[in-house]
Each structure stands twice: as C-alpha cells, then as structure tokens.
Design an enzyme around this catalytic site. Structure first.
Site, PDB file in Angstrom:
ATOM      1  N   ASP A 289       5.285   5.252   2.371  1.00 15.63           N
ATOM      2  CA  ASP A 289       5.516   6.400   3.261  1.00 15.63           C
ATOM      3  C   ASP A 289       6.322   5.964   4.489  1.00 15.63           C
ATOM      4  O   ASP A 289       7.220   6.652   4.945  1.00 15.63           O
ATOM      5  CB  ASP A 289       4.180   7.000   3.719  1.00 15.63           C
ATOM      6  CG  ASP A 289       3.411   7.600   2.545  1.00 15.63           C
ATOM      7  OD1 ASP A 289       4.039   7.868   1.500  1.00 15.63           O
ATOM      8  OD2 ASP A 289       2.178   7.783   2.671  1.00 15.63           O
TER       9      ASP A 289
ATOM     10  N   SER B 123       0.845  -1.195   0.000  1.00 14.44           N
ATOM     11  CA  SER B 123       0.000   0.000   0.000  1.00 14.44           C
ATOM     12  C   SER B 123       0.878   1.241   0.000  1.00 14.44           C
ATOM     13  O   SER B 123       2.072   1.182   0.253  1.00 14.44           O
ATOM     14  CB  SER B 123      -0.894   0.004   1.237  1.00 14.44           C
ATOM     15  OG  SER B 123      -0.113   0.308   2.382  1.00 14.44           O
ATOM     16  N   LYS B 124       0.239   2.358  -0.269  1.00 20.53           N
ATOM     17  CA  LYS B 124       0.948   3.627  -0.278  1.00 20.53           C
ATOM     18  C   LYS B 124       1.556   3.893   1.098  1.00 20.53           C
ATOM     19  O   LYS B 124       2.627   4.458   1.227  1.00 20.53           O
ATOM     20  CB  LYS B 124      -0.035   4.730  -0.656  1.00 20.53           C
ATOM     21  CG  LYS B 124       0.560   6.114  -0.615  1.00 20.53           C
ATOM     22  CD  LYS B 124      -0.253   7.087  -1.436  1.00 20.53           C
ATOM     23  CE  LYS B 124      -0.116   8.528  -1.010  1.00 20.53           C
ATOM     24  NZ  LYS B 124       1.107   8.929  -0.339  1.00 20.53           N
ATOM     25  N   ARG B 125       0.844   3.442   2.125  1.00 23.30           N
ATOM     26  CA  ARG B 125       1.345   3.663   3.483  1.00 23.30           C
ATOM     27  C   ARG B 125       2.692   2.960   3.708  1.00 23.30           C
ATOM     28  O   ARG B 125       3.552   3.470   4.417  1.00 23.30           O
ATOM     29  CB  ARG B 125       0.318   3.196   4.519  1.00 23.30           C
ATOM     30  CG  ARG B 125       0.174   4.210   5.629  1.00 23.30           C
ATOM     31  CD  ARG B 125      -1.016   3.953   6.531  1.00 23.30           C
ATOM     32  NE  ARG B 125      -2.267   3.781   5.802  1.00 23.30           N
ATOM     33  CZ  ARG B 125      -3.194   2.868   6.112  1.00 23.30           C
ATOM     34  NH1 ARG B 125      -2.979   2.026   7.098  1.00 23.30           N
ATOM     35  NH2 ARG B 125      -4.310   2.784   5.420  1.00 23.30           N
TER      36      ARG B 125
END
Ligand code: GLU
Length: 522
Positions: A267, A262-264
C-alpha cells in the site's frame, strides 16, 4: 532401492487471499515436481473453522490458473488419495489420534481455557509440558476410569502430544542443513479437539503428508519452528522411514528497511501483494492484484522464481520450461529475499516488449473505452508501436519518479492526445512558452497551407512535400507543430503522429492552436 516418485504438495489454509509469498512457495513446489517428473498436490487445510473465509479457495485456484501453475491432484483436480479438503477427513484423523492415545504417545486433557489462563497468570512462562502436565487436569493425573467417565459425560477435552524432554531433535533441511533443537523447549501441542471433532494443523498436516505419500515438504520459513514437532510426530506414528524431506524457503523481505514483506509495504509503495484483486467479503475492502494491475503471468512467475534462488550467470529472463530445467532446491538461499518490486516492473516490461503491439491492443482498447474513447485494435496497436519505448513519470510517497513503460496502462497518460485534441494550452508550460513566439502563428499557417495540398497523408507522402518546404523556408516548425497537435512537449515523430490523426484532424488542431495561441508571445 529406487527412490519413490517425487510427490509434493501446496497446502494453503483458506483464510483469505493468497499472499505473494505463498505463490512463490507453490511455484517452487511446481518447479520441483515437474523437474523430477513428480506430482503436485493441492490440499486445503481448513481445520481451523474460525479462520475460514468464503471464496478463498476459489480465489487461490483461479490465481494458479492465471499463473499457469498446474496441479496433478487435489481439491478440484481429483486423485486417489482424497478427499483433499481436511474438513472432509475427520474420521481419518480421529483414527490416527486414537492410535497415538493407545500407544501412550498422546493424552487427553480437560483443562478449560479459564483454567489455562489462571495457570499462565500464576506461573510465568507457563508451558504445558513434562514439567507441568502433572499439575493439570488430564488423563495422566486423573487416571483411566475418571477420564473415561468425563469423556462419556461429554466434557470437552483436547488430545495433547506427549513430548519426552531432553532429546535433541534433528531436522535435516535441504536448504538449511541440520537444524537441531532440544525437545525440552517444546510444549505438549494440542493435536485434536473434541469440541469440533477436528485435528489441529500439526496432526492433520503430518497424517495427510504420510497418507498422500508426500516425499518433500517445501514451505515457507515461518513453518521451520514446527518442523521438530513434525519430526517427533512421524516417529510417534512409526513413520520415520518414509518421513518427507524438508525444505524451508527464505522469507520475502520488505523492499526497503527491515522485516518481512507485508500488505502495508504494498500500500505504501504502490505494488500488489496478492496475485489477483481480492474483495474482502466481510469488510468490503478491495486489495489490488498483479493480474488487475496489468502484470503478465509469465513476468510474475519469472520475478518470483528469482526471489530466493537464481540459476547463476546473468540470464534473468527464464521461461517456465527453463525454470523447470534449471531450478535447484539445494541452491535456494537461507537468507531472506528482498522483494524488489521495481524489478518486478522491469520483468513485466521485458515480457510486454516480447509481445507484438497487436497483443497489447485488446487491453489498451479496454482502457481507452473506460476513458470514453472508442477505437479499434488496429488504431490502438499503431499507438502502442509509437509509444512503447517511452518513459513515464509517476508519483510515489517518496516523490515523483520515472520509469520505462512497463504496463499497458502506462500508455493512457502518455497517449491521450492521440485520441483527444487539445482544448486549451497551458501558457505556463515550458515547452509551449519556448516554442510559441510572435511569428509562430503565421509560420504554422504556412505549414497548414502546405499540408492542406497533400493527398497522400502517410509519413512518406507528408515527407515528400514538407521536407522541401522546410529546406526552402529555413523554418524549424517541429516544436510548434507539436504544440498544435499535442499541446505539450511529448509524443512520437511528428509525421507519424500526423499520419495517425489524418489530414482533416491535423488541420483542425492547427486551426484551433493558431486561433487560440495567436500571435501573442506566451
Ligand atoms: N496450511 C499451512 C499454510 O497455510 C501449510 C504449511 C505446510 O506447508 O506445512 O501454509
């Protein structure tokens, strides 16, 4: 019969930036098409107007231009099967929906969202299907006359696919083999909505794949649950004979832990999940991209190609041409592929090192300019040559880490001293402490005087004068000299550094260090 020419498609919905998993899907389609001398279509699936995001289509096209994934036809490429944007194909879909209605394979339903919600509250696990459709407001329960009247009066309706229960539906997947589910678990999917006169994803996808003569549907695993419905749609249309073959690619998994990438994760661990930087037009949020983070397109391609497939053996570096030759859809893995972003950095380093220092220079000059340093590409390339094999330290949420230089931007923290003279010395720094003793200032003064006599300040020119002096004086001036020129214990060979800085700058830095550090023991 000769098999038809391979035609595959990449069919994103323009709902935001393209996720790196989507790039991998497009890449596999591209490799497969090229390998078979086939064609790759770029289709935009924008029938869900509520999720449309301005700029997404242009973003996707630019990402593929950057990566070198080329399309043969489609949005912005032209071709005989257009238009390739689904929102421009309303009339086509309408005609095919009518075909299903006429054949009794679909029906009209008037249930309002409120009625459906009420039903769901009343019946647990409610599903609109053979067991419930006779309790609902649709053309099957209302009859033709009433249905025609409601339609004529402009009541909103949807068209649902009539699924016969109790049938085993087989999906023959190139990667997964025979996937079989029973039609009883499927619901009567909405195919078309009168409100916006648009089909849903399922209908548009099948109609277009058929009309565009798609032979293979290569897409992410998340679409596997839709595949049985798609098979039934092909049959309902009478297109079973030309149905494309399916290949559902493995999911991309988190670099650590369980679940899909996921994008998380990006990050959290500091890597991009999008090919290009994305500026969210609504929130203004900026998400990092591979291009802007300093990745080379060929490194991204190589890295992604091996997430879910590998050519066997231990060759890991493969050019696009080699990938096209060796790619094997049948050998793709069924299991999710862990997104090893550290491996991605490794690929970038390998591809960077294949390029001469001069090729790194334009980017490096730009990075230096952003730091207020004005230098030439020749000077920048000299620094690259001296520093590209170094290791950098960086911090992550898991603490400090080290890695080889893998991006041009890794060079700046390593190379600052080439362009900026020390203005202070950290007396707590281990290297400074260890190498600056009481007698050091006078030794550096001697070295300074020796250096000042040299006219040819190249590495060889310095060597010819300094080596004999070192021999004769018995001093070991290297580390202290490094303190003078760098300010700490890093950097290239001292002669190379001094040659780069030039005599005047070397003497200036030495004078400053001698004056600042003096004869005190630090
Ligand atoms: N529009 C779908 C997507 O966003 C396409 C799925 C398919 O390839 O069938 O990925």
């Amino acid at each position: 019969m000769n098999s038809p020419k391979v035609r595959v498609r990449f069919a994103p919905s323009p709902t935001g930036p393209l996720h790196i998993g989507g790039v991998r899907t497009a890449l596999y389609n591209y490799l497969f098409a090229r390998q078979h001398g086939g064609e790759l279509i770029f289709r935009i699936e924008d029938t869900d107007s509520a999720r449309f995001v301005p700029g997404a289509e242009e973003y996707i096209l630019e990402a593929f231009r950057w990566l070198g994934i080329k399309f043969d036809e489609g949005v912005s490429f032209g071709g005989e099967y257009g238009p390739y944007r689904q929102s421009e194909r309303r009339d086509i879909y309408k005609q095919y929906v009518q075909q299903l209605l006429d054949a009794g394979r679909a029906y009209i339903a008037f249930d309002t969202p409120e009625e459906l919600t009420a039903k769901r509250e009343q019946v647990s696990n409610f599903q609109y299907d053979a067991s419930t459709r006779n309790q609902m407001r649709n053309s099957l329960t209302l009859g033709k006359e009433e249905t025609d009247r409601l339609v004529a009066e402009g009541h909103p309706y949807v068209v649902r696919f009539l699924i016969e229960p109790g049938e085993d539906v087989h999906v023959n997947d190139i990667i997964r083999g025979d996937v079989c589910i029973n039609s009883s678990i499927l619901d009567d999917k909405v195919l078309w909505k009168s409100a916006d006169q648009l089909p849903t994803y399922h209908l548009a996808n099948i109609v277009d794949d058929h009309l565009m003569k798609v032979t293979h549907v290569i897409r992410g695993e998340e679409w596997l649950p839709s595949a049985p419905l798609h098979v039934l749609l092909y049959r309902a249309f009478g297109w079973a004979d030309t149905m494309p073959r399916f290949a559902h690619l493995p999911l991309l998994l988190k670099p650590d832990g369980k679940g899909k990438l996921s994008k998380r994760d990006g990050d959290r661990l500091g890597f991009p999940v999008f090919p290009l930087e994305w500026h969210n037009p609504v929130t203004g949020e900026v998400s990092s991209g591979y291009r802007e983070s300093g990745y080379l397109p060929e490194a991204v391609i190589n890295f992604l190609a091996l997430l879910g497939w590998n050519p066997g053996g231990d060759q890991e570096l493969l050019s696009m041409e080699e990938l096209i030759q060796k790619f094997n859809l049948e050998k793709c893995s069924k299991n999710g592929a862990r997104f090893d972003y550290v491996k991605g950095q490794w690929f970038n380093r390998e591809y960077l090192l294949q390029r001469p220092a001069a090729a790194w220079a334009p980017d490096f000059v730009r990075l230096l300019a952003a730091q207020g340093i004005d230098t030439t590409e020749e000077r920048a390339a000299e620094v690259v040559e001296m520093m590209k094999m170094k290791v950098i330290e960086y911090t992550t949420s898991e603490g400090p880490k080290k890695r080889n230089v893998s991006f041009v931007s890794d060079l700046w923290p390593l190379c600052r001293f080439f362009f900026v003279a020390p203005t202070a010395f950290n007396r707590e720094d281990k290297f400074v402490k260890k190498n600056w003793k009481e007698t050091t200032a006078s030794e550096m003064q001697q070295l300074r005087d020796v250096l000042s006599t040299i006219d040819d300040f190249s590495v060889e020119g310095q060597k010819a004068v300094v080596d004999p002096w070192v021999e004769q004086s018995g001093l070991k001036p290297w580390n202290a000299w490094r303190v003078c020129l760098v300010g700490e214990g890093q950097g290239p060979d001292m002669y190379a550094l001094a040659a780069f800085l030039g005599k005047e700058e070397v003497l200036r830095r030495m004078d400053f260090a001698i004056k600042t550090l003096g004869s005190c023991t630090v």
